[in-house]
Design a protein around this motif. Sequence first.
Motif, PDB file in Angstrom:
ATOM      1  N   ARG A 221       0.700  -1.126  -0.024  1.00 23.11           N
ATOM      2  CA  ARG A 221      -0.073  -0.222  -0.051  1.00 23.11           C
ATOM      3  C   ARG A 221       0.827   1.298  -0.027  1.00 23.11           C
ATOM      4  O   ARG A 221       0.459   2.089  -0.820  1.00 23.11           O
ATOM      5  N   SER A 224       2.954   1.658  -3.580  1.00 27.16           N
ATOM      6  CA  SER A 224       2.067   1.825  -4.630  1.00 27.16           C
ATOM      7  C   SER A 224       1.248   3.077  -4.521  1.00 27.16           C
ATOM      8  O   SER A 224       0.646   3.537  -5.371  1.00 27.16           O
ATOM      9  N   SER A 226      -1.541   3.516  -2.806  1.00 28.74           N
ATOM     10  CA  SER A 226      -2.935   3.066  -2.878  1.00 28.74           C
ATOM     11  C   SER A 226      -3.547   3.231  -1.697  1.00 28.74           C
ATOM     12  O   SER A 226      -3.161   3.518  -0.459  1.00 28.74           O
ATOM     13  N   TYR A 293     -13.746   1.170  -5.792  1.00 30.85           N
ATOM     14  CA  TYR A 293     -12.483   2.001  -6.075  1.00 30.85           C
ATOM     15  C   TYR A 293     -12.336   2.516  -7.495  1.00 30.85           C
ATOM     16  O   TYR A 293     -13.140   2.538  -8.201  1.00 30.85           O
ATOM     17  N   ALA A 296      -6.802  -0.009 -10.129  1.00 28.87           N
ATOM     18  CA  ALA A 296      -6.420  -1.203  -9.235  1.00 28.87           C
ATOM     19  C   ALA A 296      -5.526  -2.109  -9.857  1.00 28.87           C
ATOM     20  O   ALA A 296      -5.480  -2.305 -11.068  1.00 28.87           O
ATOM     21  N   THR A 313      -4.008  -3.934  -4.912  1.00 31.15           N
ATOM     22  CA  THR A 313      -3.918  -2.492  -4.656  1.00 31.15           C
ATOM     23  C   THR A 313      -4.615  -1.585  -5.333  1.00 31.15           C
ATOM     24  O   THR A 313      -4.508  -1.004  -6.273  1.00 31.15           O
ATOM     25  N   PRO A 314      -5.675  -1.421  -4.669  1.00 30.31           N
ATOM     26  CA  PRO A 314      -6.833  -0.371  -5.378  1.00 30.31           C
ATOM     27  C   PRO A 314      -6.498   1.104  -4.863  1.00 30.31           C
ATOM     28  O   PRO A 314      -6.122   1.444  -3.616  1.00 30.31           O
ATOM     29  N   ARG A 315      -6.544   2.205  -5.810  1.00 33.42           N
ATOM     30  CA  ARG A 315      -6.540   3.618  -5.620  1.00 33.42           C
ATOM     31  C   ARG A 315      -7.898   3.957  -5.190  1.00 33.42           C
ATOM     32  O   ARG A 315      -8.968   3.403  -6.018  1.00 33.42           O
TER      33      ARG A 315
END
Length: 560
Positions: A221, A224, A226, A293, A296, A313-315
């Motif tokens: 996290r 990245s 995220s 989200y 990702a 890992t989503p933003r």
Amino acid sequence: MPTASMPGPLPPPQGESTELAARVPQLLEAMRSVGSGLELHPTLDRICETAAALTDARYAAIGVVDEYRRGLADFVHHGVDEGTARRIGRLPDGHQGLLGALIRDPEPVRLPDLTEDPRSCGFPAHHPPMRGFLGVPIRVQGEIFGNLYLTEKRGGGPFSDYDLGMVQVLATEAGIAIGKARLYEAARQRERWIDGSVAVTTALLSGGADDALQVVAEQARRLSGSAAAIVLLPADEGGLEIVAVASDRPSNELGTVVPPESEIVAELLAGQAVFVDDASTDPRTATSLIHGYGPAMLLPLQSHGRVLGSLVTPRARGERPFTETERTLAVQFASQAALALMMAEAQRDRERLAVYEDRDRIARDLHDLVIRRLFATGTMLHGAQRRSLVPEVHEGVGKAVDELDVTIQEIRAAIFALRQSPTEAPSGLRTRVLREINMAAVPLGFKPSHRFVGPVDTVVGDHTGKNLIAALRETLSNAFRHAGATRIDVVVDATVTLPDGSPGVRLSAADDGVGIPENGRRSGLRNLKRRAESLGGDSRHGPGIGENGGGTTVVWEAPR
């Protein structure tokens, strides 16, 4: 034969020549200032500020074109104060209007009044008025990086040819400075991902799988950028189970299983990385854990062709997509984490083998030495009982013989348990608790005592039971590594009522060790609490069973 000479450029008029001569030192100073830093974003800020000062513009901005040249990946501005920027709201995305036209056709543009240009689409509310406009592309090693925009020349006049010429020179120097900054940023970025991989490998090989998987999520996290990071491992019933979550928001997703019918799960288990531009609109994520989200990355944790799990890992919605470099580094990080998982698994297998060998030796010693001596002692006592004429002695010896028989039966049961492999053992919660206690006895040097309250095998669900076993394993591991205990009492109570009135199960483990230091690590306790809260329960700790409350008592409870 003399060659014809081409006439040179005509000299500018005297007034303009004087202006040019006066501004050359300013241009040289601007070029020096632009190339004076290494970090990318400060370099962009400096270019904007320098260009505005060079042309006497009120406002300046750089629109960084995304790698697909479909819009802007970043927008750095100068001259608009923070309060006005907040009222304006979202930054330009370059999908339309004059900024979009400059992305599609990166050529210099000079306008006396941009509001009259047919490509202009107007300004949002609270935007300051702007008329004079100058736009120049910035190229880095021949590739378009973005555009430098200048608006609203002080005094209200239009930008001149000299303004355009100097900004073009400045844009060339800016391209060189940005190229250096991007190389530096890329090197820093690779260094951060390598450091993250080292932290994950260290955590995995130092023991405590749950703690290490949480480290994987937290590092992924952070690296990245995220909004969250999620680690999933293959579930017994198929699909992928969430085993670690790193997020600012409270999570109740631990233990959730994403079914194997999911298209994305099938791709991940096949070893394919999945990149999503917008998880809130992608049909593949409609029923998945990342719906809602934005961009990702869903990466398989695989090594040597074996898929051990997945890293997601989503933003947040509206955030920029992951760049190609970020995707490559994340895939490498996931592969390194998978390799570390395999190494940790091999290390645990070696430790288990050592434990099994030790258990087998203990079982042989109990059978060959202890039981034979107890049996011989019982035979001697039995003979003495027959010869005794005193009733009290006769009765006392008889009780001793009976106690020895019971002890022999208990030792034989212990031998059977020691020689029983985990695959042969029944799957009841009671048996799994005993297995964990027996496994912990070897490194501890003693066997923790245990007590069961209520029908633990019949009323505790499989999901809760699996988490209880993981909590017990974490607790016993912490006691072995940190407590220095000589006694541990384990109680599993399936008759408790939780604070909300629902029936629950409680695990308590009390030791007489050194207790929890004031500044000691609490990652294990946080894991226990996170696991309990994901089920709707809780975990806490208090004084132990040592002298004057020494040691620690850990209580973990959840709905049955």
